[in-house]
Design a protein around this motif. Structure first.
Motif, PDB file in Angstrom:
ATOM      1  N   ILE A 150       0.825  -1.206   0.000  1.00 51.74           N
ATOM      2  CA  ILE A 150       0.000   0.000   0.000  1.00 51.74           C
ATOM      3  C   ILE A 150       0.859   1.255   0.000  1.00 51.74           C
ATOM      4  O   ILE A 150       0.566   2.233  -0.698  1.00 51.74           O
ATOM      5  CB  ILE A 150      -0.955  -0.011   1.202  1.00 51.74           C
ATOM      6  CG1 ILE A 150      -1.935  -1.172   1.062  1.00 51.74           C
ATOM      7  CG2 ILE A 150      -1.693   1.321   1.325  1.00 51.74           C
ATOM      8  CD1 ILE A 150      -2.792  -1.393   2.287  1.00 51.74           C
ATOM      9  N   ALA A 151       1.943   1.240   0.776  1.00 52.78           N
ATOM     10  CA  ALA A 151       2.795   2.428   0.888  1.00 52.78           C
ATOM     11  C   ALA A 151       3.331   2.864  -0.466  1.00 52.78           C
ATOM     12  O   ALA A 151       3.440   4.066  -0.747  1.00 52.78           O
ATOM     13  CB  ALA A 151       3.955   2.143   1.837  1.00 52.78           C
ATOM     14  N   ARG A 152       3.643   1.931  -1.348  1.00 50.07           N
ATOM     15  CA  ARG A 152       4.188   2.262  -2.661  1.00 50.07           C
ATOM     16  C   ARG A 152       3.199   3.042  -3.517  1.00 50.07           C
ATOM     17  O   ARG A 152       3.582   3.710  -4.465  1.00 50.07           O
ATOM     18  CB  ARG A 152       4.604   0.985  -3.401  1.00 50.07           C
ATOM     19  CG  ARG A 152       5.634   0.169  -2.673  1.00 50.07           C
ATOM     20  CD  ARG A 152       5.950  -1.125  -3.400  1.00 50.07           C
ATOM     21  NE  ARG A 152       6.796  -0.878  -4.559  1.00 50.07           N
ATOM     22  CZ  ARG A 152       6.361  -0.812  -5.793  1.00 50.07           C
ATOM     23  NH1 ARG A 152       5.066  -0.976  -6.045  1.00 50.07           N
ATOM     24  NH2 ARG A 152       7.188  -0.592  -6.788  1.00 50.07           N
ATOM     25  N   LEU A 153       1.907   2.934  -3.182  1.00 51.69           N
ATOM     26  CA  LEU A 153       0.870   3.605  -3.968  1.00 51.69           C
ATOM     27  C   LEU A 153       0.529   4.984  -3.435  1.00 51.69           C
ATOM     28  O   LEU A 153      -0.249   5.708  -4.063  1.00 51.69           O
ATOM     29  CB  LEU A 153      -0.394   2.730  -4.001  1.00 51.69           C
ATOM     30  CG  LEU A 153      -0.217   1.320  -4.591  1.00 51.69           C
ATOM     31  CD1 LEU A 153      -1.526   0.550  -4.510  1.00 51.69           C
ATOM     32  CD2 LEU A 153       0.286   1.390  -6.020  1.00 51.69           C
ATOM     33  N   VAL A 154       1.080   5.341  -2.279  1.00 50.29           N
ATOM     34  CA  VAL A 154       0.824   6.659  -1.711  1.00 50.29           C
ATOM     35  C   VAL A 154       1.607   7.700  -2.513  1.00 50.29           C
ATOM     36  O   VAL A 154       2.808   7.543  -2.738  1.00 50.29           O
ATOM     37  CB  VAL A 154       1.231   6.710  -0.227  1.00 50.29           C
ATOM     38  CG1 VAL A 154       1.102   8.119   0.328  1.00 50.29           C
ATOM     39  CG2 VAL A 154       0.381   5.728   0.581  1.00 50.29           C
ATOM     40  N   PRO A 155       0.957   8.752  -2.996  1.00 55.83           N
ATOM     41  CA  PRO A 155       1.654   9.755  -3.816  1.00 55.83           C
ATOM     42  C   PRO A 155       2.909  10.298  -3.138  1.00 55.83           C
ATOM     43  O   PRO A 155       2.884  10.653  -1.957  1.00 55.83           O
ATOM     44  CB  PRO A 155       0.592  10.860  -3.980  1.00 55.83           C
ATOM     45  CG  PRO A 155      -0.717  10.141  -3.852  1.00 55.83           C
ATOM     46  CD  PRO A 155      -0.479   9.066  -2.837  1.00 55.83           C
ATOM     47  N   GLY A 156       4.008  10.321  -3.902  1.00 57.17           N
ATOM     48  CA  GLY A 156       5.259  10.865  -3.415  1.00 57.17           C
ATOM     49  C   GLY A 156       6.199   9.845  -2.819  1.00 57.17           C
ATOM     50  O   GLY A 156       7.389  10.121  -2.644  1.00 57.17           O
ATOM     51  N   VAL A 157       5.685   8.645  -2.495  1.00 53.96           N
ATOM     52  CA  VAL A 157       6.546   7.642  -1.858  1.00 53.96           C
ATOM     53  C   VAL A 157       7.611   7.135  -2.826  1.00 53.96           C
ATOM     54  O   VAL A 157       8.778   6.983  -2.469  1.00 53.96           O
ATOM     55  CB  VAL A 157       5.699   6.479  -1.299  1.00 53.96           C
ATOM     56  CG1 VAL A 157       6.594   5.306  -0.895  1.00 53.96           C
ATOM     57  CG2 VAL A 157       4.887   6.955  -0.104  1.00 53.96           C
ATOM     58  N   LEU A 158       7.215   6.868  -4.064  1.00 54.12           N
ATOM     59  CA  LEU A 158       8.187   6.464  -5.083  1.00 54.12           C
ATOM     60  C   LEU A 158       8.697   7.704  -5.804  1.00 54.12           C
ATOM     61  O   LEU A 158       7.940   8.635  -6.082  1.00 54.12           O
ATOM     62  CB  LEU A 158       7.548   5.503  -6.084  1.00 54.12           C
ATOM     63  CG  LEU A 158       7.078   4.162  -5.520  1.00 54.12           C
ATOM     64  CD1 LEU A 158       6.521   3.295  -6.639  1.00 54.12           C
ATOM     65  CD2 LEU A 158       8.207   3.437  -4.806  1.00 54.12           C
ATOM     66  N   GLY A 159       9.985   7.713  -6.129  1.00 55.62           N
ATOM     67  CA  GLY A 159      10.569   8.889  -6.773  1.00 55.62           C
ATOM     68  C   GLY A 159       9.953   9.194  -8.122  1.00 55.62           C
ATOM     69  O   GLY A 159       9.773  10.345  -8.498  1.00 55.62           O
TER      70      GLY A 159
END
Length: 246
Positions: A150-159
């Motif tokens: 889920i965290a990977r889908l939160v805006p801004g988490v991935l560059g």
């Protein structure tokens, strides 16, 4: 987004998320991750969180009182839904992850032993989630998977915002991602497909689409309506055969 995990082993969550994508997101204030010791919500000398099952049977069951107290305490700071990690829950996939990523937060309860008193599910309106058809020693590792997905889908988490768009199960739930290659262009006689070196973006796009469909048919034919036996036969013949060098 805020994650609160209720567990009897809160120490498992520090090492899991001190590094990598989630660790950076926590350090940058994009995510909050809190692990709560269930035993802190008991009121007896032995800090008991489990008891024998009514009706008899092997093992122990997590008691409802400490779980209710823990979750209700967490709810003061986290308005998100309650998720109960159980092997019989709905199986986690990218669709469910995307749904949960739109929540302001998530409260995850980790089961142990023979399970959790069922009044936790009914009384806290918990959504039961599984990461697969197998049984773990407890819900902690499964909860860590849920947080990461889920965290990977939160805006801004991935560059790069496009990183999730082109992954397996994302654009088309029935198609895996295409095979990926990087330097060197040739390694031990295995050469990268020439089209990827051509600079022709349209040809590369078509190759990736065809390669993704071929990979799906070989490894996960069930995603496209095929049988697992068909995929197993193709998967038994790898793209490259490794010759051990003496």
């Amino acid at each position: 987004m805020r994650f609160d995990v209720v567990t009897i082993f809160p120490g498992m969550f520090g090492p899991a998320f001190d590094q990598g994508v989630v660790g950076r997101a926590v350090a940058n204030g994009l995510l909050e991750l809190h692990a709560h010791d269930l035993r802190d919500f008991t009121h007896d000398r032995h800090r008991q969180v489990d008891d024998v099952p009514f009706g008899g049977g092997p093992g122990m069951v997590l008691k409802p009182e400490p779980i209710f107290e823990a979750v209700e305490s967490v709810m003061l700071n986290n308005p998100g839904p309650v998720v109960l990690m159980e092997p019989w829950g709905e199986r986690l996939d990218q669709r469910i992850a995307a749904e949960l990523a739109r929540e302001p937060g998530l409260i995850i309860v980790c089961g142990r032993y023979e399970g959790v008193d069922d009044r936790v599910r009914t009384g806290l309106a918990a959504r039961e989630i599984s990461i697969g058809d197998y049984v773990l020693s407890g819900g902690e590792l499964a909860a860590a998977v849920v947080v990461d997905v889920i965290a990977r889908l939160v805006p801004g988490v991935l560059g790069n915002a496009d990183s999730t768009v082109f992954e397996s199960f994302e654009r088309d739930p029935g198609v895996l991602d295409c095979p990926q290659y990087t330097r060197p262009a040739e390694f031990r006689g295995w050469r990268v497909p020439e089209v990827l070196l051509s600079g022709n973006h349209e040809q590369i796009r078509r190759w990736r689409q065809e390669a993704a469909l071929g990979k799906t048919a070989r490894l996960r034919p069930d995603l496209r309506g095929g049988s697992p036996e068909e995929g197993a036969a193709e998967a038994a013949a790898p793209d490259f055969k490794y010759d051990r060098k003496n």
